[in-house]
Design an enzyme around this catalytic site. Structure first.
Site, PDB file in Angstrom:
ATOM      1  CB  SER A 119     -15.801  -2.812  -1.379  1.00  0.00           C
ATOM      2  OG  SER A 119     -15.499  -2.340  -2.645  1.00  0.00           O
ATOM      3  CG  HIS A 140     -19.174  -6.516  -3.730  1.00  0.00           C
ATOM      4  ND1 HIS A 140     -18.427  -7.307  -2.897  1.00  0.00           N
ATOM      5  CD2 HIS A 140     -18.301  -5.608  -4.266  1.00  0.00           C
ATOM      6  CE1 HIS A 140     -17.169  -6.904  -2.928  1.00  0.00           C
ATOM      7  NE2 HIS A 140     -17.069  -5.879  -3.742  1.00  0.00           N
ATOM      8  CD  GLU A 152     -19.572 -10.599  -1.194  1.00  0.00           C
ATOM      9  OE1 GLU A 152     -19.467 -11.256  -0.165  1.00  0.00           O
ATOM     10  OE2 GLU A 152     -19.079  -9.462  -1.306  1.00  0.00           O
ATOM     11  CG  ASN A 190     -13.761  -6.595  -0.119  1.00  0.00           C
ATOM     12  OD1 ASN A 190     -12.697  -6.928  -0.630  1.00  0.00           O
ATOM     13  ND2 ASN A 190     -14.696  -5.949  -0.773  1.00  0.00           N
TER      14      ASN A 190
HETATM   15  P1  NAI Z   1     -13.089   4.795  -9.255  1.00  0.00           P
HETATM   16  O1  NAI Z   1     -12.338   5.795  -8.451  1.00  0.00           O
HETATM   17  O2  NAI Z   1     -12.421   4.120 -10.405  1.00  0.00           O
HETATM   18  O3  NAI Z   1     -14.445   5.471  -9.866  1.00  0.00           O
HETATM   19  C1  NAI Z   1     -15.358   6.211  -9.104  1.00  0.00           C
HETATM   20  C2  NAI Z   1     -16.086   7.161 -10.052  1.00  0.00           C
HETATM   21  O4  NAI Z   1     -17.196   7.745  -9.355  1.00  0.00           O
HETATM   22  C3  NAI Z   1     -15.221   8.332 -10.555  1.00  0.00           C
HETATM   23  O5  NAI Z   1     -15.264   8.380 -11.974  1.00  0.00           O
HETATM   24  C4  NAI Z   1     -15.867   9.583  -9.943  1.00  0.00           C
HETATM   25  O6  NAI Z   1     -15.808  10.714 -10.804  1.00  0.00           O
HETATM   26  C5  NAI Z   1     -17.307   9.104  -9.784  1.00  0.00           C
HETATM   27  N1  NAI Z   1     -18.086   9.842  -8.787  1.00  0.00           N
HETATM   28  C6  NAI Z   1     -17.680  10.296  -7.577  1.00  0.00           C
HETATM   29  N2  NAI Z   1     -18.704  10.921  -6.959  1.00  0.00           N
HETATM   30  C7  NAI Z   1     -19.778  10.845  -7.786  1.00  0.00           C
HETATM   31  C8  NAI Z   1     -21.120  11.300  -7.705  1.00  0.00           C
HETATM   32  N3  NAI Z   1     -21.560  11.967  -6.642  1.00  0.00           N
HETATM   33  N4  NAI Z   1     -21.946  11.037  -8.761  1.00  0.00           N
HETATM   34  C9  NAI Z   1     -21.507  10.384  -9.845  1.00  0.00           C
HETATM   35  N5  NAI Z   1     -20.238   9.946  -9.966  1.00  0.00           N
HETATM   36  C10 NAI Z   1     -19.390  10.160  -8.955  1.00  0.00           C
HETATM   37  O7  NAI Z   1     -13.652   3.717  -8.196  1.00  0.00           O
HETATM   38  P2  NAI Z   1     -13.996   2.150  -8.420  1.00  0.00           P
HETATM   39  O8  NAI Z   1     -12.791   1.342  -8.177  1.00  0.00           O
HETATM   40  O9  NAI Z   1     -14.752   2.007  -9.681  1.00  0.00           O
HETATM   41  O10 NAI Z   1     -14.974   1.886  -7.169  1.00  0.00           O
HETATM   42  C11 NAI Z   1     -16.309   2.309  -7.163  1.00  0.00           C
HETATM   43  C12 NAI Z   1     -17.087   1.553  -6.122  1.00  0.00           C
HETATM   44  O11 NAI Z   1     -17.004   0.144  -6.381  1.00  0.00           O
HETATM   45  C13 NAI Z   1     -16.590   1.740  -4.676  1.00  0.00           C
HETATM   46  O12 NAI Z   1     -17.701   1.710  -3.817  1.00  0.00           O
HETATM   47  C14 NAI Z   1     -15.725   0.507  -4.464  1.00  0.00           C
HETATM   48  O13 NAI Z   1     -15.605   0.155  -3.100  1.00  0.00           O
HETATM   49  C15 NAI Z   1     -16.517  -0.542  -5.238  1.00  0.00           C
HETATM   50  N6  NAI Z   1     -15.754  -1.709  -5.680  1.00  0.00           N
HETATM   51  C16 NAI Z   1     -14.466  -1.560  -6.152  1.00  0.00           C
HETATM   52  C17 NAI Z   1     -13.742  -2.668  -6.564  1.00  0.00           C
HETATM   53  C18 NAI Z   1     -12.340  -2.520  -7.087  1.00  0.00           C
HETATM   54  O14 NAI Z   1     -11.676  -3.542  -7.282  1.00  0.00           O
HETATM   55  N7  NAI Z   1     -11.880  -1.305  -7.355  1.00  0.00           N
HETATM   56  C19 NAI Z   1     -14.329  -4.025  -6.532  1.00  0.00           C
HETATM   57  C20 NAI Z   1     -15.724  -4.055  -6.114  1.00  0.00           C
HETATM   58  C21 NAI Z   1     -16.369  -2.932  -5.676  1.00  0.00           C
END
Ligand code: NAI
Length: 283
Positions: A119, A140, A152, A190
């Site tokens: 993000s 993104h 993005e 963001n």
């Molecule tokens: P989340 O917490 O729902 O999921 C993250 C997942 O990554 C978890 O299932 C975790 O077990 C896994 N994980 C952690 N370390 C790992 C590794 N070394 N190898 C493989 N898997 C691993 O997080 P979310 O919300 O899906 O965010 C993920 C990314 O997307 C972040 O970089 C966030 O900034 C970005 N993002 C989030 C948005 C949102 O609205 N939540 C929107 C756009 C981007």
């Protein structure tokens, strides 16, 4: 080389959505997570969403079955060997992402593009963890990925035109609209959105209005489909805090100071919808 097979790393809210739209658009997809439970949940969420789409007659049963047949899961990142592209969607933390990119660079085929759904973290710095900076790019997506049209596409300092073109084409294949953005803290989305959310949290913190009323002001007053505090819960308060910290550190400007109340909630484990409690309570 055409992109046919994609590994999505991280099976959380974003990764499972990205894997779903890729599979629905005809790509072979390998969904990866370090956590077996998270991987199972991610796969289940995809199936549930596709079933709901069939029930609501948005897609046909055939499309659901086709997408599920193209989708596999693995906890072993080394299975990236046959992939033309990787899209990382793990926790918003530079050290954790850096480690994953070092591994991907080691195991992914030489031609593979390594994209990140970060993000806010600098693409240039993530690219520097690899020996293929010209093939590293930001992709993104917005949350929820199957619904939101925008991607993005962020160019790092060394991202090549060929990589940018391939990713812009892929976004089109996923029926998304891509905008080209340069690598600055928070990119465009963001940098604009998060200070507004942070300000809404300050308004709550200072007792200007209640949670519900702050959201109502922005919904009915500004025609936003969702209030900023609901949106913060939806994004994840941990992710919101991390992004504010990236903006604050990246620009060195106090206007990006994260609200203490946001930090307090995150310290309490109130991450929003995904943890059951944020500004609102969820079952
Ligand atoms: P989340 O917490 O729902 O999921 C993250 C997942 O990554 C978890 O299932 C975790 O077990 C896994 N994980 C952690 N370390 C790992 C590794 N070394 N190898 C493989 N898997 C691993 O997080 P979310 O919300 O899906 O965010 C993920 C990314 O997307 C972040 O970089 C966030 O900034 C970005 N993002 C989030 C948005 C949102 O609205 N939540 C929107 C756009 C981007």
């Amino acid at each position: 080389m055409p992109i046919k097979k994609v590994m999505v790393i991280g099976a959380g809210q974003m990764g499972s959505g990205i894997a779903q739209v890729c599979a629905q658009s005809g790509y072979e997809v390998l969904l990866n997570d370090v956590n077996e439970d998270a991987l199972k949940k991610g796969m289940q969420h995809i199936e549930n969403r596709l079933t709901r789409s069939v029930d609501k007659e948005r897609i046909r049963e055939q499309e659901k079955n086709g997408a599920l047949a193209r989708l596999k899961s693995t906890t072993d990142m080394q299975n990236v060997k046959g992939c033309d592209m990787t899209i990382e969607a793990i926790v918003e933390n530079m050290d954790v992402k850096a480690n994953v990119f070092r591994q991907l660079d080691k195991y992914a085929p030489e031609h593979a593009i390594l994209a990140t759904n970060t993000s806010s973290l600098p693409i240039t710095e993530i690219a520097a963890m690899t020996n293929r900076a010209e093939q590293v790019i930001g992709m993104h997506f917005m949350n929820p990925v199957p619904v939101m049209k925008l991607v993005e596409v962020i160019r790092g300092l060394q991202t090549s035109d060929a990589t940018h073109e391939a990713v812009a084409d892929m976004a089109k294949n996923l029926s998304k609209t891509a905008v080209e953005v340069n690598d600055y803290p928070g990119f465009a989305a963001n940098r604009i959105l998060m200070p507004m959310i942070n300000e809404a949290i300050f308004a709550l913190h200072e007792g200007v209005a209640s949670v519900e009323d702050i959201d109502t002001v922005m919904k009915l007053g500004m025609n936003h489909p969702m209030g900023p505090l609901t949106l913060a819960d939806f994004i994840g308060l941990d992710t919101c805090l991390y992004i504010m910290e990236v903006l604050h550190d990246g620009f060195g400007d106090s206007k990006y100071r994260p609200c203490p109340l946001l930090r307090k909630y995150v310290n309490a484990g109130w991450y929003g919808k995904k943890s059951g409690r944020g500004f609102y309570q969820y079952n």
